[in-house]
Design an enzyme around this catalytic site. Sequence first.
Site, PDB file in Angstrom:
ATOM      1  CB  CYS A   2      -8.901  -2.353 -17.823  1.00 23.33           C
ATOM      2  SG  CYS A   2      -7.339  -2.497 -16.961  1.00 23.33           S
ATOM      3  CB  CYS A  12       1.911  20.857   6.696  1.00 20.16           C
ATOM      4  SG  CYS A  12       1.368  19.362   7.537  1.00 20.16           S
TER       5      CYS A  12
END
Length: 384
Positions: free
Chosen positions: A197, A348
């Site tokens: 953050c 794939c």
Amino acid sequence: MHTDGKNQNSFLNPEELSRYSRHLSLAEVGQEGQIRLKQARVLCIGAGGLGSPLLLYLAAAGIGTIGIIDSDTVDLSNLQRQILFNTNDIGKSKSLVAKEKLSLLNNTIQFIPYQERLIPSNAVNIISQYDIIADGSDNFETRYLVNDVCFHLRKPNVGASILQFSGQCSVFTASPNDPCYRCLYPSSPLTSAILNCAEAGVLGALPGIMGSIQATEVIKLILNIGNSLAGRLLSFDALSMRFKEFTFSTDPSCILCAEKRSLDKINYDMGAICKMNSSAENDQVSNDQISPVELHQLFEKKEDFCLIDVREPHEYAVCHIGGKLIPLAQLSQQIDTLDPDKLTIVHCHAGIRGQKAIDFLKQAGFKHVKNLTGGLAAWQKIFS
Ligand SMILES: [Zn+2]
């Protein structure tokens, strides 16, 4: 004394009947449920953006014992979102100030502050003293550690995270049937996605929403009501003001739960966990992987990357997710059409051809290549 304490925990006194009257009106809570909350022990990891609303709601709800672990002190820059603290608290220990503030809200609760970081050498000892863990930490190291220790100790972990305008929450029950955090994130996400953050910024109200969701899940688990977020990742986007839900299941190749599940005895050996942590982070192969959820996040954030589908054209014709079709056998001929400096993600059907493709690309000098773990099959389990 011990018996007295036990007795006090098994009923509600007149003050408590009044304090929790709105819970008592709910059939799903009632006196029995409220006593369960009173007897529960919850550990909150991090007393920051998520920890603030989480702790406030848990304390208000009457969780009997709340552990608060945070090694930080309050900084001026925290006050934009960490609503447990105010300007007078700057420089003071977060866990101690949290205890002080929360005691004002509900002095019937036992608060146990830990002014330290959760690390491999203290994690088992601390976590073992609680029934449920709520992880509001801001880094992957701690999240993996919490996950692994909770899994070994069979403690449910309600985890949430926030970044910029988006938040996530899920429940990892540590049950053999439910996936763990490593099933969801087999390896730390890409560097661009692990900004904290401080670097990336965060909307101040966002942790208020996600920490409240965490508190709700903790309370539901204690009461054993409703459906938890186990096996579901709840994702919130403040800009579009939309919640999305992704289901995920146990990963048969999960280095934690898949391997440990078959063991008769739980392994409490922290050395093994640490080794596993460090091998997950240092292992070249595992850093080459991207999970379906991480890839989805890149799509959502419209990150600039090249997606290559190395399956055959007939497979592509059945379904695809928008990747550039380059069958594995043609990769060497078409390599000039690709940018070796760009993040390149290959997939794939199940992950094996993808792995061969990224090995080839790395040898060819591609710097940032990732294989979609489990291929399109894993993607479809979550997103189809
Ligand atoms: Zn797992």
